[in-house]
Design an enzyme around this catalytic site. Structure first.
Site, PDB file in Angstrom:
ATOM      1  N   SER A 127      -1.229  -4.209 -13.612  1.00  0.00           N
ATOM      2  CA  SER A 127      -0.751  -3.929 -12.265  1.00  0.00           C
ATOM      3  C   SER A 127       0.734  -4.260 -12.113  1.00  0.00           C
ATOM      4  CB  SER A 127      -1.618  -4.701 -11.259  1.00  0.00           C
ATOM      5  OG  SER A 127      -1.394  -4.272  -9.954  1.00  0.00           O
TER       6      SER A 127
ATOM      7  N   HIS B 231      -2.263   1.460 -12.348  1.00  0.00           N
ATOM      8  CA  HIS B 231      -3.037   2.094 -11.277  1.00  0.00           C
ATOM      9  C   HIS B 231      -2.199   2.165 -10.004  1.00  0.00           C
ATOM     10  CE1 HIS B 231      -3.615  -1.718  -9.206  1.00  0.00           C
ATOM     11  NE2 HIS B 231      -3.979  -2.256 -10.352  1.00  0.00           N
TER      12      HIS B 231
END
Length: 242
Positions: free
Chosen positions: A121, A144
């Site tokens: 992330s 993501h």
């Protein structure tokens, strides 16, 4: 008067045993290797990057307000010639992660990062913020889209803000690595790779193939690289002075 030395002698073993117990409780061993005085500072970012909201006590976190002053001190300390960033993080607060990334990339001294275990992330921009980045062969990086937690107002402005924040992350990663914007977005919005989310889990060598990370390696490679960059930096400074 004769009893005082005896008391001191009796207290000495107690102090030694208590410190020994503390070492065993904290580190699981009696003898802890001490790092010698070095011109390279090691900064670890472990667990979840904690930002403006305090996380539950059972979460292992790295508070960004603790790291920012350290980065300033590293820049100001003339004895520190290089920085190695150790990363094993699941991600965390987006703005806190970007703040750390911008601070690391703005340091004038040579910097090298190692992704160990995971750099997921918001850990991705932190990993690429250094002059050179390594990833362990078994380490992973999850790419993501940004998520919002808590109360979300269902108006177009909310989605525009989310899109702008996401673009900040994409632009930073693209500008500080060799991956293209198209490829990074393809990985970010891929379907079917993650069971409960959209995105891509990139492992070790694959991150290098995509151009996200510079090389596969660990502590040895990182130390060699930062020393190499320090020598290059010193040579450039001498040429400027001449």
């Amino acid at each position: 008067m004769n009893n005082e030395p005896e008391k001191k002698e009796d207290q000495t073993p107690d102090n030694n045993s208590s410190s020994l117990v503390q070492k065993i409780q904290q580190l699981g061993q009696t003898n802890v290797p001490q790092a010698p005085d070095s011109n390279i500072h090691v900064l670890s970012i472990i667990g979840q990057v904690e930002g403006h909201v305090q996380l539950p006590p059972q979460n292992k976190t790295t508070k960004y307000e603790h790291l920012l002053p350290q980065l300033v001190a590293i820049e100001q300390n003339p004895k520190i010639e290089g920085l190695v960033v150790l990363l094993n993080t699941v991600g965390g607060d987006v703005e806190a992660g970007l703040a750390l990334s911008e601070m690391i990339t703005s340091i004038s001294k040579p910097t090298v990062s190692i992704v160990l275990g995971g750099g997921h992330s918001i850990g991705v921009p932190i990993a690429v913020a250094t002059d050179y980045s390594f990833i362990a062969p078994t380490a992973t990086m999850t790419i993501h889209p940004i998520r919002l937690t808590g109360l979300v107002i269902g108006v177009p402005q909310t989605f525009e803000y989310l899109d702008e924040m996401q673009n900040r992350v994409v632009d930073f990663v693209v500008n500080h690595s060799n991956i293209t914007e198209e490829k990074f977005k393809d990985l970010m919005f891929a379907k079917g790779n993650l069971t409960r989310d959209i995105g891509t889990n990139v492992v070790g060598k694959r991150a290098v193939e995509y151009g996200l990370i510079d090389g596969v390696g660990g502590v040895k490679e990182a130390m060699q690289k930062v020393n190499e960059l320090i020598k290059e930096n010193g040579t450039q400074e001498q040429q400027v002075m001449q």
